[in-house]
Design an enzyme around this catalytic site. Structure first.
Site, PDB file in Angstrom:
ATOM      1  N   ASN A  63       0.828  -1.200   0.000  1.00 20.88           N
ATOM      2  CA  ASN A  63       0.000   0.000   0.000  1.00 20.88           C
ATOM      3  C   ASN A  63       0.866   1.255   0.000  1.00 20.88           C
ATOM      4  O   ASN A  63       1.950   1.276   0.578  1.00 20.88           O
ATOM      5  CB  ASN A  63      -0.964  -0.008   1.195  1.00 20.88           C
ATOM      6  CG  ASN A  63      -0.407   0.730   2.392  1.00 20.88           C
ATOM      7  OD1 ASN A  63      -0.473   1.968   2.477  1.00 20.88           O
ATOM      8  ND2 ASN A  63       0.156  -0.021   3.335  1.00 20.88           N
ATOM      9  N   PHE A  66      -1.898   8.103   4.287  1.00 19.03           N
ATOM     10  CA  PHE A  66      -2.726   8.681   5.365  1.00 19.03           C
ATOM     11  C   PHE A  66      -3.990   9.350   4.806  1.00 19.03           C
ATOM     12  O   PHE A  66      -4.362  10.458   5.214  1.00 19.03           O
ATOM     13  CB  PHE A  66      -1.939   9.703   6.191  1.00 19.03           C
ATOM     14  CG  PHE A  66      -0.907   9.137   7.122  1.00 19.03           C
ATOM     15  CD1 PHE A  66      -0.784   7.786   7.337  1.00 19.03           C
ATOM     16  CD2 PHE A  66      -0.039   9.992   7.787  1.00 19.03           C
ATOM     17  CE1 PHE A  66       0.180   7.269   8.207  1.00 19.03           C
ATOM     18  CE2 PHE A  66       0.930   9.502   8.662  1.00 19.03           C
ATOM     19  CZ  PHE A  66       1.042   8.134   8.861  1.00 19.03           C
ATOM     20  N   ASN A  70      -4.785   6.066  16.368  1.00 20.88           N
ATOM     21  CA  ASN A  70      -3.459   6.203  15.777  1.00 20.88           C
ATOM     22  C   ASN A  70      -3.351   7.568  15.108  1.00 20.88           C
ATOM     23  O   ASN A  70      -4.179   7.919  14.269  1.00 20.88           O
ATOM     24  CB  ASN A  70      -3.261   5.065  14.762  1.00 20.88           C
ATOM     25  CG  ASN A  70      -1.873   4.988  14.190  1.00 20.88           C
ATOM     26  OD1 ASN A  70      -1.378   5.943  13.618  1.00 20.88           O
ATOM     27  ND2 ASN A  70      -1.271   3.816  14.307  1.00 20.88           N
ATOM     28  N   ASN A 114       2.275   7.365  15.162  1.00 22.49           N
ATOM     29  CA  ASN A 114       2.773   6.685  13.967  1.00 22.49           C
ATOM     30  C   ASN A 114       3.908   7.497  13.358  1.00 22.49           C
ATOM     31  O   ASN A 114       3.685   8.550  12.758  1.00 22.49           O
ATOM     32  CB  ASN A 114       1.637   6.506  12.956  1.00 22.49           C
ATOM     33  CG  ASN A 114       2.036   5.629  11.781  1.00 22.49           C
ATOM     34  OD1 ASN A 114       3.211   5.339  11.575  1.00 22.49           O
ATOM     35  ND2 ASN A 114       1.056   5.211  11.001  1.00 22.49           N
ATOM     36  N   ASN A 167       4.845   6.029   3.594  1.00 21.58           N
ATOM     37  CA  ASN A 167       4.092   6.680   2.517  1.00 21.58           C
ATOM     38  C   ASN A 167       3.853   8.169   2.729  1.00 21.58           C
ATOM     39  O   ASN A 167       3.144   8.795   1.947  1.00 21.58           O
ATOM     40  CB  ASN A 167       2.753   5.954   2.326  1.00 21.58           C
ATOM     41  CG  ASN A 167       2.963   4.495   1.966  1.00 21.58           C
ATOM     42  OD1 ASN A 167       3.795   4.176   1.137  1.00 21.58           O
ATOM     43  ND2 ASN A 167       2.216   3.618   2.622  1.00 21.58           N
ATOM     44  N   THR A 168       4.416   8.738   3.793  1.00 18.37           N
ATOM     45  CA  THR A 168       4.411  10.181   3.994  1.00 18.37           C
ATOM     46  C   THR A 168       5.864  10.629   3.961  1.00 18.37           C
ATOM     47  O   THR A 168       6.677  10.146   4.751  1.00 18.37           O
ATOM     48  CB  THR A 168       3.756  10.561   5.334  1.00 18.37           C
ATOM     49  OG1 THR A 168       2.367  10.195   5.299  1.00 18.37           O
ATOM     50  CG2 THR A 168       3.871  12.062   5.600  1.00 18.37           C
ATOM     51  N   LYS A 182       4.605   3.505  17.148  1.00 21.55           N
ATOM     52  CA  LYS A 182       4.662   2.450  16.134  1.00 21.55           C
ATOM     53  C   LYS A 182       5.912   2.619  15.294  1.00 21.55           C
ATOM     54  O   LYS A 182       6.159   3.692  14.727  1.00 21.55           O
ATOM     55  CB  LYS A 182       3.421   2.488  15.240  1.00 21.55           C
ATOM     56  CG  LYS A 182       3.319   1.290  14.295  1.00 21.55           C
ATOM     57  CD  LYS A 182       1.937   1.167  13.697  1.00 21.55           C
ATOM     58  CE  LYS A 182       1.784  -0.118  12.901  1.00 21.55           C
ATOM     59  NZ  LYS A 182       0.413  -0.301  12.403  1.00 21.55           N
ATOM     60  N   ASN A 187       5.364  -1.732  11.553  1.00 18.83           N
ATOM     61  CA  ASN A 187       4.641  -1.223  10.398  1.00 18.83           C
ATOM     62  C   ASN A 187       5.046  -2.042   9.166  1.00 18.83           C
ATOM     63  O   ASN A 187       5.644  -3.110   9.295  1.00 18.83           O
ATOM     64  CB  ASN A 187       4.976   0.270  10.215  1.00 18.83           C
ATOM     65  CG  ASN A 187       3.808   1.060   9.642  1.00 18.83           C
ATOM     66  OD1 ASN A 187       3.142   0.623   8.708  1.00 18.83           O
ATOM     67  ND2 ASN A 187       3.567   2.236  10.202  1.00 18.83           N
TER      68      ASN A 187
END
Length: 346
Positions: A111, A115, A139, A172, A177-178, A217, A246
Site C-alpha cells: 500500500n 494517510f 493512531n 505513527n 508513505n508520507t 509504532k 509497520n
C-alpha cells in the site's frame, strides 16, 4: 466458511474497492445481528498492559478503519481491542489511485495510501456515535503538507483532540508513505518528539483526570543500532508501549514478482519473519520495561504464538484478515489460549 465463498468475488475487484465493499458488507451483517456467521469469537483471555485490562490479546491494527466508521461491526468479530486511524489534523486525500495492491502468491499487500482520511474531527464524530465501550486505540500522524520540522505540532494537535476518547494513543512515525516521516525515528528527532508528547500527555491527564497511555509504532527496517537507540528513548521518556511493526520497504521477500516494483509498504506474510526478528531484539533491549504489541504477517494462530514467544504481550491483525477472513480472530485466540494453558501446566 462464508468469507471463503466471498473472497474470490472480492478479489475480482481492485483492492481498494474490495476493501470498501467488505467493510460495507460487515456493517450490514452487524445491523442484521449476523456477526456469529462471520466467525465471531467470545473467548476471554485477559491481559494487563499499559495500565489497561484487555479482554483478550488480539487486536485490530490501524489502517483498516482509518476514520472510525465501522467500529461496532469490527468489534462484533471478537477482537480484544481496536485501533483506528491513522488520523491527521486536517482531511487529506492521500496518494493517487491505484495505491493498494494484493500479492496473493505471497499472501502480501502493498500500500501507498498516504494517510488518506477525513481528518480528526470526522473520526471523533464517528467515535461519539458508536456503541463500542471496549478498548479503543487511536493512531495519529502528521499531514503530508506539514513540514517535517513542524511534525510535532500535528501530533500535539491530534493528541489534544483524541485524548478524551481514547483508551490509548499510538504515535505513527513509521509509515513509508508520507515523505520524510521515518526520519522521526532518528534518535535526536525522536527524543524531541517524545519529550513534547509526554509533557502534553501529563497536562491532558491533569485536565481530564485520566491517564491515557502513549504507544509508538516503529518500522521493521531498523538496524540493530537503531533498535538499541529507540529502546533507550522509549524507556527514558517513559513511553507506555511500542507497536512493532509497520510495513516494510524491502522487496527481498517477493523478489522477482511483478508487483515488487510497486512503491509503498509491504505487509502480510512477507513481513512476518522480519517483524518477529525485530520484536525479539527489541524485547531483549527493553527487558520488560514496556509492552510490545506485535503485528506483521500474522495469518494463523501459530504466527501469533510466534510473536508472543518473541516478546510481544499483545498482537494485531490486518493483512491476514484480507486472505483468511474474520475467522482468523477466533483461530488466533484458540492458539493463544492453548499456549497459555501449556505455560500454566509447566
Amino acid at each position: 466458511m462464508l468469507y471463503s465463498l466471498l473472497r474470490p468475488l472480492l478479489f475480482k475487484l481492485d483492492a481498494e474497492t474490495a476493501h470498501e465493499t467488505t467493510l460495507k458488507l460487515l456493517d450490514k451483517a452487524h445491523q442484521l445481528h449476523l456477526d456469529s456467521i462471520l466467525g465471531q469469537s467470545t473467548t476471554r483471555l485477559p491481559v494487563q498492559a499499559m495500565g489497561l485490562t484487555f479482554p483478550n490479546p488480539v487486536g485490530l491494527a490501524a489502517g483498516l478503519d482509518k476514520n472510525g466508521e465501522h467500529i461496532d461491526a469490527l468489534a462484533g468479530l471478537g477482537f480484544g481491542f481496536l485501533e483506528i486511524g491513522t488520523i491527521t489534523p486536517r482531511p487529506q486525500a492521500g496518494n493517487p489511485k491505484p495505491r493498494l495492491f494484493r500479492v496473493p502468491e505471497h499472501q502480501g499487500i502493498i500500500n501507498r495510501m498516504g494517510f488518506n482520511n477525513l481528518g480528526v474531527d470526522a473520526l471523533l464524530e464517528n467515535v461519539r456515535n458508536c456503541r463500542f465501550k471496549g478498548i479503543l486505540g487511536i493512531n495519529i500522524g502528521k499531514n503530508a503538507t506539514t513540514p517535517i520540522e513542524s511534525a510535532v505540532d500535528d501530533y500535539l494537535a491530534c493528541l489534544d483532540k483524541v485524548y478524551a476518547y481514547s483508551s490509548y494513543i499510538t504515535v505513527n512515525i513509521s509509515s513509508p508513505n508520507t515523505k520524510n516521516l521515518r526520519q522521526l525515528q532518528q534518535a535526536d528527532e525522536l527524543s524531541a518528539l517524545l519529550a513534547s508528547l509526554k509533557v502534553r500527555q501529563q497536562e491532558l491527564a491533569d485536565k481530564h483526570g485520566r491517564y491515557v497511555p502513549l504507544a509508538v509504532k516503529i518500522a521493521p527496517d531498523l538496524d540493530d543500532e537503531q533498535i538499541v537507540a529507540i529502546a533507550r528513548l522509549l524507556t527514558g521518556h517513559k513511553i507506555d508501549g511500542v507497536i512493532a511493526t509497520n510495513t516494510t520497504l524491502s522487496r527481498s521477500e517477493i523478489a522477482g514478482h511483478p508487483m515488487a516494483d510497486e512503491a509503498g509498504g509491504l505487509s502480510g506474510a512477507p513481513v512476518r519473519e522480519r517483524s518477529t526478528v525485530l520484536i525479539r531484539k527489541l524485547a531483549k533491549e527493553l527487558d520488560g520495561a514496556l509492552p510490545i504489541i506485535g503485528v506483521g504477517g500474522i495469518d494463523s494462530g501459530e504466527d501469533a504464538a510466534e510473536k508472543m514467544d518473541a516478546g510481544a504481550t499483545l498482537v494485531q491483525l490486518y493483512s491476514g484478515l484480507i486472505y483468511r477472513g474474520p475467522g482468523l480472530v477466533g483461530e488466533v485466540l484458540q492458539a493463544l489460549k492453548a499456549r497459555r494453558q501449556l505455560d500454566s501446566d509447566k
